[in-house]
Write an enzyme that holds these catalytic residues in place. Structure first.
Site, mmCIF file in Angstrom:
data_model
loop_
_atom_site.group_PDB
_atom_site.id
_atom_site.type_symbol
_atom_site.label_atom_id
_atom_site.label_comp_id
_atom_site.label_asym_id
_atom_site.label_seq_id
_atom_site.Cartn_x
_atom_site.Cartn_y
_atom_site.Cartn_z
ATOM 1 N N ARG A 173 0.841 -1.191 0.000
ATOM 2 C CA ARG A 173 0.000 0.000 0.000
ATOM 3 C C ARG A 173 0.882 1.250 0.000
ATOM 4 N NH1 ARG A 173 -2.069 -3.426 4.202
ATOM 5 N NH2 ARG A 173 -4.163 -4.244 3.754
ATOM 6 N N LYS A 197 -1.811 -2.069 8.187
ATOM 7 C CA LYS A 197 -2.909 -1.531 8.971
ATOM 8 C C LYS A 197 -2.879 -2.106 10.381
ATOM 9 C CE LYS A 197 -6.060 -0.667 5.103
ATOM 10 N NZ LYS A 197 -7.390 -0.953 4.511
ATOM 11 N N HIS A 272 -2.683 1.095 -5.846
ATOM 12 C CA HIS A 272 -3.645 0.000 -5.702
ATOM 13 C C HIS A 272 -3.719 -0.843 -6.974
ATOM 14 C CE1 HIS A 272 -6.928 -2.064 -3.670
ATOM 15 N NE2 HIS A 272 -7.547 -2.113 -4.845
ATOM 16 N N ARG A 275 -1.123 -3.267 -6.545
ATOM 17 C CA ARG A 275 -1.534 -4.244 -5.527
ATOM 18 C C ARG A 275 -2.478 -5.282 -6.139
ATOM 19 N NH1 ARG A 275 -1.354 -4.731 -0.131
ATOM 20 N NH2 ARG A 275 -3.162 -5.374 1.070
ATOM 21 N N HIS A 298 -3.704 -8.824 4.134
ATOM 22 C CA HIS A 298 -5.153 -8.791 4.326
ATOM 23 C C HIS A 298 -5.501 -9.496 5.627
ATOM 24 C CE1 HIS A 298 -6.134 -8.187 -0.229
ATOM 25 N NE2 HIS A 298 -6.090 -7.045 0.427
ATOM 26 N N TYR A 307 -9.692 -10.816 -5.488
ATOM 27 C CA TYR A 307 -8.772 -10.432 -6.557
ATOM 28 C C TYR A 307 -8.403 -11.607 -7.466
ATOM 29 C CZ TYR A 307 -8.095 -6.099 -3.970
ATOM 30 O OH TYR A 307 -8.301 -4.894 -3.349
#
Length: 331
Positions: A173, A197, A272, A275, A298, A307
């Site tokens: 990211r 995150k 992104h 990604r 994730h 994805y």
């Protein structure tokens, strides 16, 4: 809809309705934002709370600071959820605002401004459900090659080539890339230690070609502790603060990609997009879902599975088996 008018006697804090002059140390807005560990998270959630304040007060200049969040009750937050969905926003975008709302309500409870029962009721909001394809576009290898060719031998060009190579090799990211520091890079293991995150750390790995471009950039950057990727001044010098290279912002990374892909004559690409491409390439190559999930950070395998391009290709190949009948008038 305005923020709720609750008589002073009914307010846990005993204050009047409307905008309240809350000190930052006692303001759930500031306390919540201060609890977030990354500048990117603080910026994102500040934007969510400020948009909620504008939506609720009708004042385009309103922010979440000083608002009487502690007066919100279940009937108010249900209405807020409806107002958000009526904006036509995606489910993910609406849910991000609901997360910010729940968290600022929780800080109001922690500060003793509302009761546990009122907080639990007001925060009891179901997330918005929606099934959409993941955003972003595939970045073909030839387009990446063209963008790398657009990076010259200037310090900024050397940095940008390394940055593009890392994005393509890791699917990081923007905030993760901007947060990398020199000690996070291990050339022997061909790895980068990434903080994602909720401050979760993971290792990602670079291709040998990417390592070469990163080493070329480090020869320009130097070995001073600090950010791995930094802004470059017009004089071609790495920007430093207190002797340490400073990190690129998310917007700075977006601007670099826009400039290099534009110079290559290619459509604009985002971090992104890299990604999405990285995840798709992993799954196409037969990498198992758990490994792909770990590499991109994730929290749920269901997010990574969105994805997966293989079901899409299977469906397309199924349709390719059909043949449209030749035009022929009925007898």
């Amino acid at each position: 809809m305005s923020l709720p008018a609750v008589p002073a006697a009914e307010s846990p804090a005993g204050s009047a309705a409307g905008l309240l002059p809350v000190e930052p140390a006692r303001d759930p807005y500031h306390v919540y934002l201060d609890s977030l560990t990354s500048p990117e998270s603080r910026r994102t959630m500040r934007g969510c709370l400020d948009r909620l304040a504008k939506l609720l007060t009708g004042d385009e200049n309103a922010t979440g600071a000083g608002q009487p969040w502690h007066l919100l009750r279940y009937e108010h937050t249900v209405r807020i959820r409806t107002m958000l969905t009526d904006q036509g926003w995606s489910a993910a975008y609406v849910n991000k605002h609901l997360v910010a709302l729940r968290r600022v309500l929780k800080e109001a409870w922690r500060l003793g401004q509302t009761t546990a029962e009122d907080f639990a009721r007001a925060a009891d909001l179901a997330p918005v459900r929606q099934s959409r394809l993941p955003t972003g576009h595939h970045v073909p290898p030839e387009v990446v090659g063209a963008a790398l060719a657009a990076c010259d031998d200037s310090p900024a060009g050397v940095r940008d080539a390394a940055l593009i190579a890392v994005l393509y090799s890791t699917g990081c990211r923007r905030a993760e890339l901007g947060g990398l520091e020199l000690p996070d890079y291990d050339p022997g293991a061909r790895s980068l230690r990434v903080r994602g995150k909720r401050d979760k750390e993971r290792l990602v790995y670079l291709t040998t070609d990417a390592i070469g471009l990163v080493e070329r950039w480090l020869a320009v950057r130097g070995n001073a502790p600090g950010a791995l990727f930094s802004p470059i001044s017009k004089a071609g010098r790495v920007r430093v603060r207190d002797g340490r290279p400073v990190g690129l912002t998310g917007q700075g990374i977006a601007d670099i990609l826009a400039r290099r892909f534009g110079a290559a004559g290619a459509a604009r690409r985002t971090a992104h997009d890299f990604r999405r491409t990285f995840i798709g390439e992993l799954l196409d190559a037969g990498v198992d879902l758990a490994t792909a999930q770990a590499l991109v950070g994730h929290s749920s395998p269901a997010t990574t599975a969105r994805y997966d391009r293989r079901p899409e290709r299977t469906r397309r190949e199924a349709v390719d088996r059909l043949r449209l009948p030749a035009p022929r008038p009925l007898a």
